[in-house]
Design an enzyme around this catalytic site. Structure first.
Site: not given
Length: 878
Positions: A206, A445, A237, A410, A416, A314
């Site tokens: 993710g 993640n 994403k 988590w 990123d 987001d």
């Protein structure tokens, strides 16, 4: 998970008045260079970097006596030292029950005998069953539970379900791989009764950034199965068919084929493939978009997907409406999940996924979920902030609102928001007292570097299966061995120095290494650190030679390259300390400039950083300390070096130099929310009269939010009693104070006053101009550059690049000059001295970067000719 990115601005600030290539300046200036402001853009930092604490890693390395099993079984008992001989081969025995099936495909690591083999009946029996428990009772009533027993009469596996049998086989595989089994010939007599604590254990792809390749995804799925992770959520994403603008469209044929292969791989490994969609950016709450969503789900269902998630993270606008979200999820549950009959409960990532900004009251989205969302739907939660520890308090907070145990997303080891780092440290910050009543599971993640994420996922598997017995250090040590058995020690060296994020969710790093400053030099400290830098320098080659995972080494290689260079720089910095202490000034300065990082080297390191907590700061501090000490030795004066001070922890680190580096495109940032009583400032080397202070707040000066919008500029001589310089400033990016009469000070700070702002605080430049200092006139074709001031700024860490010729006047009473230069390989410079009538009085060539030159009789101007970097020109007076 997003952040605002702002690339700061450089402001051209010239303390020179130019006239026919001659300029006048005050000695001691800290100058800035020119650049242009840039706007913000939507990204990740404002959410993933709220926490600055660096907690130590708990746990310790254990002696497993040659028998390592991951995840750690909840019950395991060896029958002393008894073993069974399987060198004659294994024969599988298939019980006559409808619920059982042969597992030969999963047992390919054993010496299985073909049923037609003449030795088949003499083979050591292996019996595997689930459901009716023909031979062993007591399997826990939990999906994935199993009992594995090895006795002289055979290997018996009983599972609660098919997955339980598969997990028992993975445990047997690990037993076979341990050194104690004597090359697969003898197995220990053992009983293991095991079951997972959390129903959901796994990974969410993710992150923002480059999605994993198909090969890496397949490799990871095999890894999940091997270590009993049961959930893989596909939601990168930057997959346009997962998110806007193409979530309504089918995948192109090749991508759809790849997803089907992933689904098949997950089935083989007993992993639930959860396909996630992220429609909230542009979803229309109408029948057309509902049918678009169902149509997309049906396409995925046709390729074998049986688990689905919907992300509303987001986003802004109408997609954030919690009532509409609930209406959609409830209708999908009724018309798709229950109608299909074989689809798992839906998973939702709410817009309010963190306590930091979640609306806490009864009218908040999470409370609306709790009252109206179908009880079967799982709800994601990231904790108190976006990247944070997994604690009971945060789960109690969210569970009381959503009325169900949360599914923890988590955000570790995701990078990123710090893409120049690769996290290889231990997995910790996980409450080991939690049960499935607190959370229904946890998914990690990870990084966009999937293979390099396996090290953390090894420990995530350990924790989510058996949190009570989770030991972070020991799990990490075992994971290193699994990842790189032929180069474990070298890999450990790299990993222990590649753990911290520098900002945000800080992780302990280099905890076995003790660094020191020049003033604290001892032979014992020196030798220990030197040995560690030698290990760092050698590690990349050893890893390249020993790593058999081609996908992993490809991901690590850019960081390994810079890691090896860091080892060399650190080792040479220690050698420079030795050389400085020897008193050989010429040899020291030559070696010093050779060990400085060039702009290209700094850029390469910044792109692939490691050792950020101790190793690189040691190098940076050592080089700064050595330069300052050498300058003082040569000049008899303290270097004009500013040091960051303030209420933020990171001001005491090398990060504060980003506001003192003469480059306003770089900026120091607090990395944590500003609050009442906060301040940022600098300490001067000693108390002195100051005539100007110039601060550029924020990451730029246009629309940035990371600054004190209500502040006061203050100074102090002793650091205790402060006097105001500028009071009650509001919304000032550019803070400039000029004295009518110079003010004595040693400490200067920008203090936050009353404000509702909770953003970080950032400073691009912090410039202090002392009142002392003579004026000089410059000439030559390089004199128009403001950089010429750096040769006389009393800061030996800054340099002026002379590309041709530069001249400067010789004040009355000056007897000689010491030059601290850097020369190109094989290069040299000429020093020409002229009288007031511009007649040449002396000319000398120098091919070394350090030299002293006496002022010729009658000389009024000195000209330096030749390509060089001029760090400092130090006058000596009568």
């Amino acid at each position: 998970m997003r952040k605002y990115v702002a690339v700061g601005s450089k402001i051209l600030r010239t303390y020179m008045k130019q006239k026919r290539l001659f300029v006048t300046f005050a000695v001691g200036l800290c100058t800035l260079t020119a650049a242009q402001a840039q706007d913000n853009e939507f990204d990740l930092g404002s959410q993933r970097s709220e926490v600055q604490l660096v907690n130590p890693v708990p746990g310790k390395k254990m002696d497993h006596h040659g028998l390592v099993i991951n995840p750690t079984p909840r019950y395991m008992k060896l029958a002393g030292e008894k073993t069974v001989d399987i060198s004659g081969g294994i024969r599988t025995v298939v019980p006559k029950h409808d619920s059982e099936r042969p597992y030969d495909d999963d047992l390919d690591f054993l010496p299985l005998l073909n049923v037609r083999s003449p030795h088949y009946k003499q083979g050591f029996p292996l019996r595997a069953a689930y459901g009716k428990m023909p031979s062993v009772n007591g399997v826990e009533n939990v999906p994935g539970a199993y009992i594995l027993q090895i006795t002289p009469s055979g290997i018996d596996i009983s599972g609660f379900d098919d997955t339980g049998v598969f997990y028992a086989i993975q445990t047997l595989r690990q037993i076979m791989e341990n050194p104690s089994v004597e090359g697969g010939k003898k197995l220990p007599c053992i009983k293991i009764m095991d079951a997972p604590v959390f129903p959901y254990r796994g990974v969410v792809e993710g992150f923002y950034g480059t999605p994993w390749s198909h090969a890496v995804r397949l490799s990871l799925i095999d890894f999940y199965g091997r270590y009993k992770l049961n959930t893989y959520i596909y939601g990168p994403k930057d997959d346009p068919y997962h998110s806007s603008p193409n979530w309504r469209l089918p995948y192109p044929e090749r991508e759809q084929k790849n997803i089907k292969e992933l689904v098949d791989a997950c089935k083989r490994n007993r992993v639930d493939f959860v396909w996630a969609i992220h429609p909230g950016k542009d979803i229309k709450w109408n029948e057309e978009d509902y049918q678009n969503l169902v149509r997309k789900f049906d396409l995925m269902y046709a390729d074998g997907v049986r688990s689905f998630a919907i992300f509303f993270d987001d986003i802004e606008g109408e997609g954030t409406n919690p009532d509409r979200q609930v209406e959609l999820l409830n209708r999908l549950t009724k018309e798709f999940v229950k109608a299909k009959g074989d689809v798992s409960p839906l998973i939702i990532c709410p817009t309010d996924y963190s306590r930091l900004w979640a609306k806490p009251g009864e009218d908040g989205p999470l409370s609306i979920y709790g009252r109206t969302l179908d009880p079967s739907v799982r709800v994601f939660w990231t904790g108190d902030v976006v990247c944070s520890d997994v604690t009971k308090s945060t789960l109690d907070w969210v569970d009381s609102r959503i009325k169900r145990p949360a599914l923890f997303w988590w955000n570790y080891a995701v990078t990123d928001y710090v893409r120049n780092l690769i996290l290889q440290g231990p997995v910790y910050g996980l409450d080991t007292s939690l049960t499935d009543r607190d959370m229904c599971g946890l998914v990690s993640n990870p990084m966009e570097h999937g293979e390099a994420s396996k090290l953390s996922l090894y420990s995530v598997a350990d924790y989510t299966w058996n949190p009570k017995d989770y030991n972070p250090i020991d799990s990490w040590e075992r994971g290193l061995e699994v990842m790189m058995p032929r180069a474990k020690e070298a890999y450990r060296t790299f990993a222990i120095h590649s753990a911290d994020t520098e900002t945000g969710y800080r992780r302990d790093e280099s905890w076995e290494t003790e660094t020191f400053r020049l003033a604290d030099y001892t032979k014992e400290k020196r030798d220990r650190l030197y040995e560690e830098f030698e290990r760092v320098a050698k590690a990349p080659a050893e890893i390249e030679a020993g790593c058999t995972d081609t996908l992993l080494i490809k991901e690590l290689r850019p960081w390994l390259t810079e890691f090896g260079k860091l080892g060399e720089r650190g080792r040479k910095a220690i050698e420079l300390m030795d050389l400085y202490r020897s008193g050989d000034a010429a040899a020291f300065w030559k070696a010093y400039v050779q060990n400085r990082m060039t702009p290209a080297e700094e850029k390469a390191y910044e792109t692939h950083k490691s050792g950020t907590m101790k190793l690189q700061p040691f190098y940076a501090c050592a080089m700064a300390d050595l330069a300052d000490a050498f300058y003082e030795q040569q000049s008899g004066e303290k270097a004009f070096t500013l040091h960051g001070i303030g209420t933020y922890r990171s001001l005491a680190t090398t990060q504060s130099r980003l506001m003192l580096d003469g480059d306003s495109t770089t900026f120091y940032t607090s990395g944590e929310s500003q609050k009442a009583g906060d301040w940022m400032g600098v300490a001067l080397p000693e108390a002195m009269a100051v005539r100007e202070v110039h601060i550029l707040q924020g990451r730029n000066s246009k629309d940035d939010c990371d600054f004190y919008d209500h502040a006061a500029l203050e100074c102090s001589v002793d650091g205790k009693t402060w006097q105001p310089l500028l009071s009650d400033m509001r919304s000032r990016y550019d803070v400039l104070w000029k004295a009518v009469e110079p003010v004595e000070m040693r400490y200067i700070r920008l203090r936050r006053l009353d404000s509702e702002r909770t953003n970080w605080a950032s400073i691009r430049s912090f410039v202090v101009t002392p009142a002392a200092g003579a004026s000089l006139a410059f000439g030559g074709d390089a004199a128009a550059s403001d950089g010429v001031l750096l040769a006389f700024d009393h800061r030996p860490c800054t340099a002026f690049k002379n590309t041709g010729a530069v001249s400067f006047e010789v004040p009355h009473g000056t007897t000689s000059y010491t030059f601290l230069l850097s020369l190109p390989e094989g290069g040299s410079v000429s020093l020409r001295q002229y009288d007031r009538r511009n007649r040449l009085k002396a000319e000398t060539s120098y091919s070394e970067p350090f030299f002293a030159a006496a002022v010729a009789k009658g000389a009024a101007r000195i000209e330096l000719v030749g390509k060089s970097e001029v760090y400092e020109i130090i006058p000596k007076r009568k």
